[in-house]
Design an enzyme around this catalytic site. Structure first.
Site, mmCIF file in Angstrom:
data_model
loop_
_atom_site.group_PDB
_atom_site.id
_atom_site.type_symbol
_atom_site.label_atom_id
_atom_site.label_comp_id
_atom_site.label_asym_id
_atom_site.label_seq_id
_atom_site.Cartn_x
_atom_site.Cartn_y
_atom_site.Cartn_z
ATOM 1 N N ASN A 59 8.487 -34.759 -9.109
ATOM 2 C CA ASN A 59 9.703 -34.844 -8.301
ATOM 3 C C ASN A 59 9.495 -34.523 -6.817
ATOM 4 O O ASN A 59 10.455 -34.334 -6.078
ATOM 5 C CB ASN A 59 10.785 -33.912 -8.872
ATOM 6 C CG ASN A 59 10.971 -34.124 -10.360
ATOM 7 O OD1 ASN A 59 10.632 -33.257 -11.159
ATOM 8 N ND2 ASN A 59 11.442 -35.304 -10.737
ATOM 9 N N VAL A 91 11.736 -33.877 -1.695
ATOM 10 C CA VAL A 91 12.033 -33.310 -3.001
ATOM 11 C C VAL A 91 13.182 -34.078 -3.640
ATOM 12 O O VAL A 91 14.187 -34.344 -2.985
ATOM 13 C CB VAL A 91 12.454 -31.824 -2.865
ATOM 14 C CG1 VAL A 91 12.686 -31.202 -4.231
ATOM 15 C CG2 VAL A 91 11.409 -31.040 -2.087
ATOM 16 N N CYS A 92 13.013 -34.456 -4.920
ATOM 17 C CA CYS A 92 14.109 -35.117 -5.616
ATOM 18 C C CYS A 92 14.867 -34.081 -6.442
ATOM 19 O O CYS A 92 14.444 -33.696 -7.519
ATOM 20 C CB CYS A 92 13.586 -36.227 -6.532
ATOM 21 S SG CYS A 92 14.927 -37.180 -7.258
ATOM 22 N N LEU A 93 15.942 -33.574 -5.857
ATOM 23 C CA LEU A 93 16.777 -32.611 -6.569
ATOM 24 C C LEU A 93 18.217 -33.057 -6.303
ATOM 25 O O LEU A 93 18.623 -33.156 -5.150
ATOM 26 C CB LEU A 93 16.518 -31.199 -6.022
ATOM 27 C CG LEU A 93 17.333 -30.061 -6.642
ATOM 28 C CD1 LEU A 93 16.985 -29.877 -8.113
ATOM 29 C CD2 LEU A 93 17.090 -28.753 -5.888
#
Ligand code: ZN
Lengths: 433, 179
Positions: B98, B105-107
């Protein structure tokens, strides 16, 4: 096409000068010199109200789509001392709806051109322009106005003026400046009346705002389906790989670079619809401005400004939502003040302390004060961390200040206190004796 | 106007003075920071105590694939906070499904699911969770995500190797092991 527009525009002033001869310039007088079934109990109809309106200084913030409408409406409803602030210059794309501007005005400050236009067209009205950011003007500047009408498209600017007007409220009644805030987003809009510290404020309703359209990072990175996904890929992920600086969304070269990257990616994934205009729209988060929405919201805002200024009839309490998406729909309600609002829900505490008071002594006094009930407060000014009780690292960095004298640490600034026991925070004014 | 002024007088007069102003975003950050409650696996770091809008967070996962590493993130909170989320980037090059090679950042709560009621604490807990439970269905590093679902043991080895500063699939990663 432009020539035609020029012709129409240049012929308009003549048309109007013949019309002013027949129009009753006192069209507001029946409303202000007589009372009716809707009149407020405390309203005293009299020609004096017209004079008071003409003498009142009113500030308009923004001279764009909403601002042009607002300035025109106010100038035609009895306000004569109008000031306008705007930081922008006129762009050719403004001309379809920002009707105070002409092709020859492109590049000039909006505030100045708008003021000049109204001053020339509406006899007896004087608009004073201010070319700059609202943040560049101090409290004394805002204190000179009785009323503020906002036609802004920026949330940041709205939060700033809201907090400023809440901060101006002092002991004397004149320090309370009603804020009439108009806003539009495509076919939707709202107008509201904010009485700083009395009614709900702009910050109270921050969570009602439509969130910005954002797409999941992994969709942008791997599985684009929309032209917008490709544009975000180019601006969020690709740009930082190639440049050390941020992209300038107003710079043609920067936008072109993003557009070309996005178009290439769209081609790769078989997606249609990436254009330069859409690219600009997505990276600047532009929602198309609709002239009719601006006109409706400005009309409502100026109607409220007139009512607040004259008390001739009850004004909006306090929020009107308008939607023209599917049909014409309005809904009026009283937005509730948030007790934990970071701007208007904040208590103000004045403490007089002897010169020898250290920061630690001040904190002790706060803890002992039955009005605050704080347990482990953190204190900051606008520019300095005085003492942060948490997180641990900031506590260690600011602990050294505890032994310092409050008079030397704080200076003229106001102190903001946060603590779990407070609904939001506390504004502390320290008078060192 | 008289009516409003009389409403004002019914209120307790509050002596607000006109000095340099704290922005609403700063206020909210002060509030969020003074109410942080982080587990011992996370620490903040402030380059300057006066600037609370720019800081770093280190995460030391105490279990999972990334145990034994220390991961650093930069936080930048802009004046539109909390209407807009804080901008967060990973400061090291890490092998993670991620997180891409540039530190993006993939959040979800950092983008599409952000809400003004969410706090800085929630974002920090979310970041730590990425190391405890990497999510292969939201990939930013496709190779890592693919490896994680296709061959968990291999993925585990790749993570260990990358965390020591080794290369995975020709890409060299930063050493993030706690000294
Ligand atoms: Zn409020």
């Amino acid at each position: 096409m432009h020539e035609l527009h020029d012709q129409i525009w240049t012929s308009l002033p003549n048309l109007f000068s013949t019309m002013t001869a027949v129009r009753n310039p006192y069209s507001i007088s029946p409303v202000l010199t007589t009372s009716g079934p809707f009149s407020d109990e405390e309203f005293a109809p009299s020609p004096d109200v017209i004079t008071a309106l003409a003498d009142m200084s009113i500030l308009v913030i923004g001279a764009g789509g909403l601002g042009c409408e607002i300035l025109k409406n106010l100038a035609l409803s009895g306000f004569k001392k109008i000031h306008v602030i705007d930081m922008d210059t006129i762009d050719i794309s403004n001309l379809n709806r920002q009707f105070l501007f002409r092709p020859s005005d492109v590049g000039k400050p909006k505030s100045e051109v708008a003021a000049e236009f109204i001053n020339r067209r509406v006899a007896g009205v004087h608009v004073t322009p201010h070319f700059g950011k609202i943040q560049d003007f101090d409290n004394d500047f805002y204190m000179q106005f009785t009323l503020v009408v906002c036609g802004l498209d920026s949330i940041e600017a709205r939060r700033w003026i809201n907090a400023t007007l809440v901060g101006l409220v002092g002991d004397s009644p004149e320090t309370l400046k009603p804020l009439i805030d108009g806003g539009t987003e495509g076919f939707k809009g709202q107008s509201r009346v904010i009485l700083p510290t009395i009614t709900s404020c702009y910050e109270c309703s921050l969570d009602m705002l439509t969130p910005q359209t954002t797409f999941p990072m992994c969709t942008i990175a791997n599985t684009p389906r929309l032209p917008e996904h490709c544009i975000e890929w180019a601006s969020v992920l690709e740009w930082p790989k190639h440049f050390d600086r941020k992209a300038d969304n107003d710079d043609v070269e920067d936008v072109t670079w993003i557009f070309e990257q996005a178009r290439a990616r769209a081609e790769q994934f078989g997606i249609e619809g990436v254009t330069y205009q859409l690219t600009q729209g997505v990276i600047k988060n532009i929602i198309p401005a609709i002239a009719s929405t601006n006109a409706i919201i400005a009309a409502s805002s100026c109607n409220e400004a007139f009512k607040v200024a004259t008390t001739c009839v009850p004004f909006l309490n306090n929020y009107m939502m308008y939607s023209g998406n599917n049909s014409v729909y309005t809904y009026t309600f009283q937005h509730q003040k948030r007790p934990d609002c970071p701007v208007c829900g904040v208590q103000v505490l004045r403490l007089a302390v002897p010169k020898s008071t250290t920061l630690e002594n001040l904190i002790e006094r706060l803890k002992e004060n039955p009005a605050t009930k704080v347990k482990n407060p953190s204190l900051r000014t606008a520019s300095k961390s005085l003492y942060m009780a948490s997180p641990k690292e900031l506590e260690e960095m600011t602990r050294g200040n505890l032994v310092k004298l409050v008079g030397e640490l704080v200076g003229e600034e106001e102190v903001t206190v946060t603590d779990e026991a407070l609904p939001f925070s506390l504004r502390l004014v320290v008078d060192v004796e | 106007m008289l009516k409003i002024w009389s409403m004002k007088e019914k209120q307790a007069a509050e002596g607000g003075s006109a000095k340099k102003k704290v922005t609403a975003a700063q206020l909210r950050v002060q509030k969020d920071l003074s109410e942080l409650s982080l587990p011992s696996t996370m620490k903040t770091h402030f380059p300057s105590a006066e600037d609370i809008m720019n800081f770093e967070l280190t995460v030391r996962p105490d279990e999972g694939f990334y145990q034994g590493g220390e991961f650093r993130f930069s936080f930048y909170v802009n004046p539109n906070f909390p209407h807009e989320p804080p901008k967060v980037k990973c400061l090291q090059k890490v092998y993670h499904p991620n997180i891409d090679l540039e530190g993006n950042v993939c959040l979800n709560i950092l983008r599409e699911d952000w809400k003004p009621v969410l706090s800085l604490n929630a974002v920090m807990i979310g970041l730590q969770y990425l190391f405890l439970e990497p999510n292969a269905s939201d990939p930013l590093n496709k190779d890592a995500a693919h490896q994680m679902t296709a061959n968990r043991e291999e993925f585990k080895r790749n993570v260990k190797h990358s965390m020591a500063g080794g290369s995975v699939a020709g890409e060299r990663f930063d050493c993030v092991l706690i000294k």
